[in-house]
Design an enzyme around this catalytic site. Structure first.
Site, PDB file in Angstrom:
ATOM      1  N   ASN A 136       0.866  -1.184   0.000  1.00  0.00           N
ATOM      2  CA  ASN A 136       0.000   0.000   0.000  1.00  0.00           C
ATOM      3  C   ASN A 136       0.901   1.232   0.000  1.00  0.00           C
ATOM      4  OD1 ASN A 136      -1.828   2.036   0.503  1.00  0.00           O
ATOM      5  ND2 ASN A 136      -2.203   1.450   2.652  1.00  0.00           N
ATOM      6  N   TRP A 137       0.985   1.859  -1.166  1.00  0.00           N
ATOM      7  CA  TRP A 137       1.901   3.011  -1.281  1.00  0.00           C
ATOM      8  C   TRP A 137       1.332   4.268  -0.628  1.00  0.00           C
ATOM      9  CZ3 TRP A 137       4.015   2.796  -7.050  1.00  0.00           C
ATOM     10  CH2 TRP A 137       4.731   1.592  -7.213  1.00  0.00           C
ATOM     11  N   LYS A 138       0.068   4.220  -0.229  1.00  0.00           N
ATOM     12  CA  LYS A 138      -0.594   5.392   0.365  1.00  0.00           C
ATOM     13  C   LYS A 138      -0.442   6.604  -0.580  1.00  0.00           C
ATOM     14  CE  LYS A 138       0.394   3.465   4.860  1.00  0.00           C
ATOM     15  NZ  LYS A 138       0.246   3.630   6.298  1.00  0.00           N
ATOM     16  N   GLY A 184       2.465   2.311  10.760  1.00  0.00           N
ATOM     17  CA  GLY A 184       3.396   3.416  10.579  1.00  0.00           C
ATOM     18  C   GLY A 184       4.146   3.820  11.837  1.00  0.00           C
ATOM     19  N   SER A 224       3.502  -2.097  10.417  1.00  0.00           N
ATOM     20  CA  SER A 224       4.956  -2.100  10.582  1.00  0.00           C
ATOM     21  C   SER A 224       5.606  -3.430  10.198  1.00  0.00           C
ATOM     22  CB  SER A 224       5.334  -1.692  12.018  1.00  0.00           C
ATOM     23  OG  SER A 224       4.888  -0.373  12.284  1.00  0.00           O
ATOM     24  N   GLU A 266      -6.708   4.752   8.063  1.00  0.00           N
ATOM     25  CA  GLU A 266      -6.440   6.167   7.745  1.00  0.00           C
ATOM     26  C   GLU A 266      -7.661   6.819   7.096  1.00  0.00           C
ATOM     27  OE1 GLU A 266      -2.757   5.565   5.618  1.00  0.00           O
ATOM     28  OE2 GLU A 266      -1.766   5.083   7.509  1.00  0.00           O
ATOM     29  N   GLU A 324      -5.341  -4.943  10.879  1.00  0.00           N
ATOM     30  CA  GLU A 324      -4.356  -3.874  11.003  1.00  0.00           C
ATOM     31  C   GLU A 324      -4.587  -3.116  12.302  1.00  0.00           C
ATOM     32  OE1 GLU A 324      -2.424  -2.751   7.142  1.00  0.00           O
ATOM     33  OE2 GLU A 324      -4.174  -1.478   7.275  1.00  0.00           O
ATOM     34  N   GLY A 355       2.765  -1.097   4.324  1.00  0.00           N
ATOM     35  CA  GLY A 355       2.757   0.310   3.956  1.00  0.00           C
ATOM     36  C   GLY A 355       4.162   0.804   3.665  1.00  0.00           C
ATOM     37  N   GLY A 356       4.778   1.426   4.653  1.00  0.00           N
ATOM     38  CA  GLY A 356       6.082   2.068   4.479  1.00  0.00           C
ATOM     39  C   GLY A 356       7.128   1.196   3.798  1.00  0.00           C
ATOM     40  N   HIS A 392      -9.541   1.149   5.240  1.00  0.00           N
ATOM     41  CA  HIS A 392      -8.235   1.380   5.884  1.00  0.00           C
ATOM     42  C   HIS A 392      -8.418   2.375   7.033  1.00  0.00           C
ATOM     43  CE1 HIS A 392      -4.094   2.578   6.535  1.00  0.00           C
ATOM     44  NE2 HIS A 392      -3.730   1.500   5.851  1.00  0.00           N
TER      45      HIS A 392
HETATM   46  C1  PEP Z   1      -0.776   0.173   6.049  1.00  0.00           C
HETATM   47  O1  PEP Z   1      -0.814   1.314   5.632  1.00  0.00           O
HETATM   48  O2  PEP Z   1      -1.696  -0.605   5.732  1.00  0.00           O
HETATM   49  C2  PEP Z   1       0.337  -0.237   6.890  1.00  0.00           C
HETATM   50  C3  PEP Z   1       0.292  -1.396   7.447  1.00  0.00           C
HETATM   51  O3  PEP Z   1       1.364   0.677   7.033  1.00  0.00           O
HETATM   52  P1  PEP Z   1       2.826   0.369   7.669  1.00  0.00           P
HETATM   53  O4  PEP Z   1       3.306  -0.928   7.064  1.00  0.00           O
HETATM   54  O5  PEP Z   1       3.642   1.527   7.272  1.00  0.00           O
HETATM   55  O6  PEP Z   1       2.645   0.236   9.147  1.00  0.00           O
END
Ligand code: PEP
Length: 260
Positions: A9-11, A173, A213, A97, A167, A234-235, A95
């Site tokens: 997930n590049w957000k 994050g 994470s 966010e 999640e 994500g990251g 999600h």
């Molecule tokens: C996400 O955005 O779904 C996520 C899990 O982010 P991260 O891996 O950065 O915690």
């Protein structure tokens, strides 16, 4: 589950100048990924370009959100048929966010899940508790509420084609992932709920991903844990070399946990 599923997930990251080389490097680094299906979810503006890059490759395309209508007066929105036309197979929904920043409710997310199903997209329904909910012992009721409301009225034959992502909000994050034991406990609980909503046999076929994470350093332990079928990343999906290593490790760890 036969194959681990890893979704990047590049957000809101990835201008075309950034997205093109990132998608190309991931595609080239994962030509024949063993034991893992890899999906990239770039921002809407990069979907067409990434679609062109990953077509005819092992990498699948997904979107980070969609509207629940197919078309109409919804300024700034993107519909499921628009995503399907670009080659998207998956769409992330609910999600945390979007729940937090855009005020998305379980009811709205449920409409989106139904729309995704109606247009042949695989939904990835995200659920997870906040840190405060976990401290108050509300993890399971929170997950149950989000899951039941998100899937309300969705036929069993469509639920079994979907994906659930656990999640925990406190792990997204933050660099602090849930331990494999914490994640496995919630995944087992989700599997039980899915058994109630579908059947014990079919619930086993629904991938339940862990997100929060995840990195190349911790993915093996997480994916090797019971009921964890892959990762939503994500990251760590923004660095090609790290994400390629992560996906390969997930494929190996999934195979080990299945005893292949
Ligand atoms: C996400 O955005 O779904 C996520 C899990 O982010 P991260 O891996 O950065 O915690």
């Amino acid at each position: 589950m036969q194959t681990a599923l890893v979704i990047g997930n590049w957000k809101m990251n990835g201008t075309l100048a950034e997205a093109r080389p990132l998608a190309t490097a991931i595609r080239d680094g994962l030509k024949r990924p063993r034991g893992v299906e890899v999906v990239l979810c770039p921002p809407f503006t990069a979907l067409a370009a990434v679609s062109e890059i990953v077509k005819d490759s092992a990498i699948r395309l997904g979107a980070q959100n969609c509207h629940f209508e197919a078309s109409g007066a919804h300024t700034g929105e993107v519909s499921p048929p628009m995503l399907a036309e670009l080659g998207c197979r998956y769409v992330l929904l609910g999600h945390s966010e979007r729940r937090r920043e855009c005020g998305e409710t379980d009811e709205l997310i449920n409409h989106k899940v139904k729309a995704a199903v109606a247009h042949g997209l695989t939904f990835v329904l995200c659920v997870g508790e906040t840190g405060e909910e976990r401290r108050q012992g509300l993890t399971f009721p929170t997950i149950e509420g989000q899951l039941r409301a998100g899937l309300a009225g969705v036929p069993v034959e469509s639920i079994v084609k979907g994906v659930i992502a656990y999640e925990p909000v406190w792990a997204i994050g933050t660099g602090v992932n849930a331990t494999s034991a914490q994640a496995a406990e919630v995944h087992g609980y989700i599997r039980g709920l899915l058994s109630e909503l579908t059947s014990k046999e079919t619930a086993h076929a629904i991938p339940i991903l862990y997100g929060g994470s995840v990195k190349a350093d911790n993915v093996e332990e997480l994916v090797a844990a019971p009921e964890i079928d892959g990762a939503l990343v994500g990251g760590a999906s923004l660095n090609a070399a790290g994400f390629i290593a992560l996906a390969k490790k997930a494929g190996r760890a999934g195979a080990t946990s299945r005893g292949d």
